[in-house]
Design a protein around this motif. Sequence first.
Motif, PDB file in Angstrom:
ATOM      1  N   GLY A   9      39.527  39.157  30.593  1.00 10.92           N
ATOM      2  CA  GLY A   9      39.164  40.388  31.276  1.00 10.92           C
ATOM      3  C   GLY A   9      40.265  40.848  32.210  1.00 10.92           C
ATOM      4  N   GLY A  10      40.089  42.049  32.743  1.00  7.00           N
ATOM      5  CA  GLY A  10      41.078  42.575  33.666  1.00  7.00           C
ATOM      6  C   GLY A  10      40.921  44.065  33.868  1.00  7.00           C
ATOM      7  N   LEU A  11      41.951  44.653  34.450  1.00  6.96           N
ATOM      8  CA  LEU A  11      41.973  46.085  34.730  1.00  6.96           C
ATOM      9  C   LEU A  11      42.849  46.777  33.694  1.00  6.96           C
ATOM     10  N   VAL A  12      42.323  47.829  33.101  1.00  8.99           N
ATOM     11  CA  VAL A  12      43.079  48.556  32.082  1.00  8.99           C
ATOM     12  C   VAL A  12      42.766  50.043  32.222  1.00  8.99           C
ATOM     13  N   LEU A  18      41.976  45.552  25.390  1.00  7.99           N
ATOM     14  CA  LEU A  18      41.891  44.194  25.910  1.00  7.99           C
ATOM     15  C   LEU A  18      41.316  43.301  24.822  1.00  7.99           C
ATOM     16  N   ARG A  19      41.666  42.038  24.881  1.00  8.54           N
ATOM     17  CA  ARG A  19      41.083  41.070  23.963  1.00  8.54           C
ATOM     18  C   ARG A  19      40.425  39.970  24.773  1.00  8.54           C
ATOM     19  N   LEU A  20      39.131  39.849  24.626  1.00  5.63           N
ATOM     20  CA  LEU A  20      38.386  38.798  25.302  1.00  5.63           C
ATOM     21  C   LEU A  20      38.277  37.584  24.391  1.00  5.63           C
ATOM     22  N   SER A  21      38.284  36.422  25.006  1.00  2.08           N
ATOM     23  CA  SER A  21      38.134  35.175  24.271  1.00  2.08           C
ATOM     24  C   SER A  21      36.958  34.395  24.818  1.00  2.08           C
ATOM     25  N   CYS A  22      36.293  33.675  23.933  1.00  2.88           N
ATOM     26  CA  CYS A  22      35.200  32.790  24.324  1.00  2.88           C
ATOM     27  C   CYS A  22      35.454  31.441  23.671  1.00  2.88           C
ATOM     28  N   ALA A  23      35.663  30.442  24.515  1.00  2.00           N
ATOM     29  CA  ALA A  23      35.886  29.080  24.032  1.00  2.00           C
ATOM     30  C   ALA A  23      34.571  28.321  24.083  1.00  2.00           C
ATOM     31  N   ALA A  24      34.186  27.776  22.961  1.00  2.00           N
ATOM     32  CA  ALA A  24      32.925  27.037  22.877  1.00  2.00           C
ATOM     33  C   ALA A  24      33.196  25.549  22.772  1.00  2.00           C
ATOM     34  N   SER A  25      32.429  24.783  23.510  1.00  2.00           N
ATOM     35  CA  SER A  25      32.525  23.326  23.405  1.00  2.00           C
ATOM     36  C   SER A  25      31.119  22.756  23.272  1.00  2.00           C
ATOM     37  N   GLY A  26      31.070  21.551  22.676  1.00  2.00           N
ATOM     38  CA  GLY A  26      29.766  20.954  22.431  1.00  2.00           C
ATOM     39  C   GLY A  26      29.506  20.907  20.941  1.00  2.00           C
ATOM     40  N   SER A  27      29.137  19.750  20.458  1.00  2.00           N
ATOM     41  CA  SER A  27      29.015  19.563  19.019  1.00  2.00           C
ATOM     42  C   SER A  27      27.835  20.323  18.420  1.00  2.00           C
ATOM     43  N   SER A  28      26.853  20.678  19.246  1.00  2.00           N
ATOM     44  CA  SER A  28      25.657  21.333  18.717  1.00  2.00           C
ATOM     45  C   SER A  28      25.874  22.781  18.336  1.00  2.00           C
ATOM     46  N   TYR A  79      36.252  35.972  19.591  1.00  2.00           N
ATOM     47  CA  TYR A  79      37.047  36.995  20.272  1.00  2.00           C
ATOM     48  C   TYR A  79      36.331  38.347  20.238  1.00  2.00           C
ATOM     49  N   LEU A  80      36.688  39.169  21.197  1.00  2.00           N
ATOM     50  CA  LEU A  80      36.221  40.555  21.189  1.00  2.00           C
ATOM     51  C   LEU A  80      37.432  41.430  21.459  1.00  2.00           C
ATOM     52  N   GLN A  81      37.925  42.069  20.419  1.00  2.00           N
ATOM     53  CA  GLN A  81      39.027  43.011  20.560  1.00  2.00           C
ATOM     54  C   GLN A  81      38.451  44.364  20.935  1.00  2.00           C
ATOM     55  N   MET A  82      38.894  44.891  22.062  1.00  2.00           N
ATOM     56  CA  MET A  82      38.357  46.148  22.563  1.00  2.00           C
ATOM     57  C   MET A  82      39.491  47.172  22.617  1.00  2.00           C
ATOM     58  N   ASN A  83      39.354  48.198  21.816  1.00  2.00           N
ATOM     59  CA  ASN A  83      40.346  49.269  21.766  1.00  2.00           C
ATOM     60  C   ASN A  83      39.743  50.580  22.256  1.00  2.00           C
ATOM     61  N   SER A  84      40.596  51.528  22.552  1.00  2.00           N
ATOM     62  CA  SER A  84      40.152  52.860  23.001  1.00  2.00           C
ATOM     63  C   SER A  84      39.108  52.747  24.105  1.00  2.00           C
ATOM     64  N   LEU A  85      39.425  51.933  25.089  1.00  2.00           N
ATOM     65  CA  LEU A  85      38.454  51.669  26.149  1.00  2.00           C
ATOM     66  C   LEU A  85      38.154  52.923  26.953  1.00  2.00           C
ATOM     67  N   LYS A  86      36.908  52.996  27.374  1.00  2.00           N
ATOM     68  CA  LYS A  86      36.428  54.117  28.174  1.00  2.00           C
ATOM     69  C   LYS A  86      35.972  53.592  29.535  1.00  2.00           C
ATOM     70  N   THR A 113      33.356  37.505  32.173  1.00  2.00           N
ATOM     71  CA  THR A 113      34.700  37.959  32.525  1.00  2.00           C
ATOM     72  C   THR A 113      34.623  39.459  32.799  1.00  2.00           C
ATOM     73  N   GLN A 114      35.260  39.881  33.881  1.00  2.00           N
ATOM     74  CA  GLN A 114      35.121  41.262  34.327  1.00  2.00           C
ATOM     75  C   GLN A 114      36.138  42.169  33.645  1.00  2.00           C
ATOM     76  N   VAL A 115      35.648  43.280  33.160  1.00  2.00           N
ATOM     77  CA  VAL A 115      36.502  44.307  32.569  1.00  2.00           C
ATOM     78  C   VAL A 115      36.327  45.591  33.375  1.00  2.00           C
ATOM     79  N   THR A 116      37.440  46.110  33.865  1.00  2.00           N
ATOM     80  CA  THR A 116      37.407  47.361  34.617  1.00  2.00           C
ATOM     81  C   THR A 116      38.324  48.361  33.927  1.00  2.00           C
ATOM     82  N   VAL A 117      37.770  49.501  33.565  1.00  2.00           N
ATOM     83  CA  VAL A 117      38.541  50.547  32.893  1.00  2.00           C
ATOM     84  C   VAL A 117      38.674  51.718  33.857  1.00  2.00           C
ATOM     85  N   SER A 118      39.911  52.042  34.206  1.00  2.00           N
ATOM     86  CA  SER A 118      40.153  53.124  35.158  1.00  2.00           C
ATOM     87  C   SER A 118      40.487  54.412  34.421  1.00  2.00           C
ATOM     88  N   SER A 119      40.199  55.516  35.082  1.00  2.00           N
ATOM     89  CA  SER A 119      40.448  56.826  34.448  1.00  2.00           C
ATOM     90  C   SER A 119      41.866  57.299  34.693  1.00  2.00           C
TER      91      SER A 119
END
Length: 119
Positions: A9-12, A18-28, A79-86, A113-119
């Motif tokens: 996350g971040g400011l854009v 932005l590309r968000l990532s999620c790391a998963a752990s745990g065998s289940s 992952y979450l690829q986010m394009n053309s953010l508003k 994770t925080q995502v901030t989109v500025s105008s």
Amino acid sequence: QVQLVESGGGLVQAGGSLRLSCAASGSSVSINTIDWYRQAPGKERELVAVFTSGGRTDYADFVKGRFTISRDNAKKMVYLQMNSLKTEDTADYYCHTDFKEYGRRHIYWGQGTQVTVSS
């Protein structure tokens, strides 16, 4: 124990990516069950993107054509690829899983994770 950890996350500026990532752990946990939600200030948490049966994906109408969910099975990453953010995409983004194991239901959330989109 299952753990989900988001990053990226971040400011854009509006129109950016932005590309968000999620790391998963745990065998289940299977990363096929992991999806993305978001929660904007003062609003309820809402579903953004999911994996459906047959390896397909589905998206909330408000992100269709702009966001893409993907996964890396070997790395246990989603992952979450986010394009053309508003500006209205500004929110905390969470990965989430909901699955059954031995007849018991398990629900886990990442810390967000925080995502901030500025105008």
